[in-house]
Scaffold this active site. Sequence first.
Site, PDB file in Angstrom:
ATOM      1  N   ARG A 169     -49.925 -28.158  -4.235  1.00 56.32           N
ATOM      2  CA  ARG A 169     -49.668 -29.532  -3.819  1.00 56.32           C
ATOM      3  C   ARG A 169     -50.001 -29.739  -2.337  1.00 56.32           C
ATOM      4  NH1 ARG A 169     -46.920 -30.903  -8.371  1.00 56.32           N
ATOM      5  NH2 ARG A 169     -45.052 -29.768  -9.023  1.00 56.32           N
ATOM      6  N   LYS A 200     -41.015 -32.525   3.194  1.00 59.54           N
ATOM      7  CA  LYS A 200     -41.055 -31.615   2.049  1.00 59.54           C
ATOM      8  C   LYS A 200     -42.316 -30.772   2.161  1.00 59.54           C
ATOM      9  CE  LYS A 200     -41.025 -31.462  -2.982  1.00 59.54           C
ATOM     10  NZ  LYS A 200     -40.976 -32.252  -4.221  1.00 59.54           N
ATOM     11  N   LYS A 234     -36.796 -30.099   3.052  1.00 59.23           N
ATOM     12  CA  LYS A 234     -36.839 -29.252   1.867  1.00 59.23           C
ATOM     13  C   LYS A 234     -38.031 -28.313   1.947  1.00 59.23           C
ATOM     14  CE  LYS A 234     -37.499 -29.601  -3.026  1.00 59.23           C
ATOM     15  NZ  LYS A 234     -37.818 -30.452  -4.130  1.00 59.23           N
ATOM     16  N   SER A 255     -34.745 -23.662  -5.310  1.00 57.62           N
ATOM     17  CA  SER A 255     -34.674 -22.648  -6.365  1.00 57.62           C
ATOM     18  C   SER A 255     -34.986 -21.236  -5.866  1.00 57.62           C
ATOM     19  CB  SER A 255     -35.628 -23.028  -7.501  1.00 57.62           C
ATOM     20  OG  SER A 255     -36.962 -23.165  -7.024  1.00 57.62           O
ATOM     21  N   ARG A 263     -40.299 -24.420 -11.004  1.00 59.65           N
ATOM     22  CA  ARG A 263     -41.411 -24.764 -11.903  1.00 59.65           C
ATOM     23  C   ARG A 263     -41.107 -24.267 -13.317  1.00 59.65           C
ATOM     24  NH1 ARG A 263     -45.840 -25.112  -7.587  1.00 59.65           N
ATOM     25  NH2 ARG A 263     -44.720 -26.584  -6.239  1.00 59.65           N
ATOM     26  N   TYR A 308     -27.783 -25.458  -6.042  1.00 55.23           N
ATOM     27  CA  TYR A 308     -27.417 -25.056  -7.405  1.00 55.23           C
ATOM     28  C   TYR A 308     -26.053 -24.371  -7.420  1.00 55.23           C
ATOM     29  CZ  TYR A 308     -32.266 -26.272  -7.947  1.00 55.23           C
ATOM     30  OH  TYR A 308     -33.436 -26.975  -7.910  1.00 55.23           O
ATOM     31  N   GLU A 349     -42.728 -37.550   9.679  1.00 55.56           N
ATOM     32  CA  GLU A 349     -42.500 -38.036   8.310  1.00 55.56           C
ATOM     33  C   GLU A 349     -41.115 -38.689   8.187  1.00 55.56           C
ATOM     34  OE1 GLU A 349     -44.200 -38.344   5.635  1.00 55.56           O
ATOM     35  OE2 GLU A 349     -45.856 -36.930   5.611  1.00 55.56           O
TER      36      GLU A 349
HETATM   37  C1  PBG Z   1     -40.793 -32.419  -7.448  1.00 54.45           C
HETATM   38  C2  PBG Z   1     -39.721 -31.471  -7.033  1.00 54.45           C
HETATM   39  C3  PBG Z   1     -39.821 -30.095  -6.840  1.00 54.45           C
HETATM   40  C4  PBG Z   1     -38.554 -29.643  -6.485  1.00 54.45           C
HETATM   41  C5  PBG Z   1     -37.722 -30.732  -6.483  1.00 54.45           C
HETATM   42  N1  PBG Z   1     -38.468 -31.863  -6.796  1.00 54.45           N
HETATM   43  C6  PBG Z   1     -40.926 -29.151  -7.057  1.00 54.45           C
HETATM   44  C7  PBG Z   1     -42.207 -29.301  -6.402  1.00 54.45           C
HETATM   45  O1  PBG Z   1     -42.402 -30.100  -5.489  1.00 54.45           O
HETATM   46  O2  PBG Z   1     -43.100 -28.558  -6.828  1.00 54.45           O
HETATM   47  C8  PBG Z   1     -38.198 -28.221  -6.165  1.00 54.45           C
HETATM   48  C9  PBG Z   1     -36.748 -27.894  -6.174  1.00 54.45           C
HETATM   49  C10 PBG Z   1     -36.440 -26.453  -6.135  1.00 54.45           C
HETATM   50  O3  PBG Z   1     -37.323 -25.602  -5.976  1.00 54.45           O
HETATM   51  O4  PBG Z   1     -35.249 -26.134  -6.284  1.00 54.45           O
HETATM   52  N2  PBG Z   1     -40.318 -33.338  -8.393  1.00 54.45           N
END
Ligand code: PBG
Length: 331
Positions: free
Chosen positions: A224, A203, A255, A281, A213, A320, A240
């Site tokens: 992060r 990720k 991801k 997203s 967000r 989505y 990982e």
């Molecule tokens: C963290 C999480 C995130 C997403 C899924 N789980 C956001 C992040 O790491 O800041 C992002 C999913 C998306 O952008 O569709 N719980």
Amino acid sequence: MTEETHVQGPTIRPRRLRRTPALRRMVAETHVVPSSLVLPVFIREGLAEPHPVSSMPGVVQHSRDSLRRAVTEAAELGLGGVMLFGIPEHKDATGSGAIDPAGVLNLAITDVVAEVGDQLTVMSDLCLDEFTDHGHCGLLTPDGEVDNDRTLAAYAEMALAQAAAGVDMVGPSGMMDGQVAVVRSALDAAGHSHVSVLAYSAKYASAFFGPFREAVDSSLVGDRRTYQQDPANALEGVREVLLDVAEGADIVMVKPALPYLDVVRRVRDAVDVPVAAYNVSGEYAMLEAAAANGWIDREAAIMETLTSIRRAGADVILTYWASEAARLLRR
Ligand code: PBG
């Protein structure tokens, strides 16, 4: 007009297999099927009506009732599963709402399992960021660093709360070192060895999470980058993934998806567990914005997107568009 030059035509003609729709269908190497799609859904505590997410046209924060309707539809469409994200009314430094059996996410798991638990794989996000007032995925040290090992203890408790609510599969997404091993052993020790783990393994600290967000009313200030991966690194993504498989992950995930299709391919070639990819997203928002402007053929672009993620090697796609794609596939 000059006379046409005659050339000897090619004997081998790849175009022959593209001549008719039936031929093209017959030789297609990649298929998107509803059962490989997982719909991520947001449920917000205290909502009476669904609330639109402006950065993700067509996506809403659900009320308890609208969530039931959305998952019923997902089941009717034959999707593989749903991934639940909860947005609590109150946040605190330790994200206690994540562990509370009456917390929004744990209640949603119970609701969804009761509604469609026999038809869909019910999955839940296992991370603290929606529940902490600072918005980080873990607990903080007094100087504001994300404390890996104290966070692991919180994840273990969260896993138990989700398992008690009846979840099929937990999705640890916080990128703490050792999170899969801790979640696996906590589940096993409490008699939940049947609960599987979808590990968010590779990720990345991605700008493509921006619209999410808003979808989860994130409180995050900063970034992060001390726990999510550097977008520059692909080998590290494989590392990982291999760690998570060794720790007991049942499915590993990459991801985001589209900017990391090379990582999806490397991971698919490196492991023998199912590989998932999260069409996040920002990938959704880009295409929706272009389509809203009339700049792209929306439905064709959605199917091409999902096909490309499958072609790169993903067995499962979180998207989505899951329900809509399943409807398009029926036509
Ligand atoms: C963290 C999480 C995130 C997403 C899924 N789980 C956001 C992040 O790491 O800041 C992002 C999913 C998306 O952008 O569709 N719980």
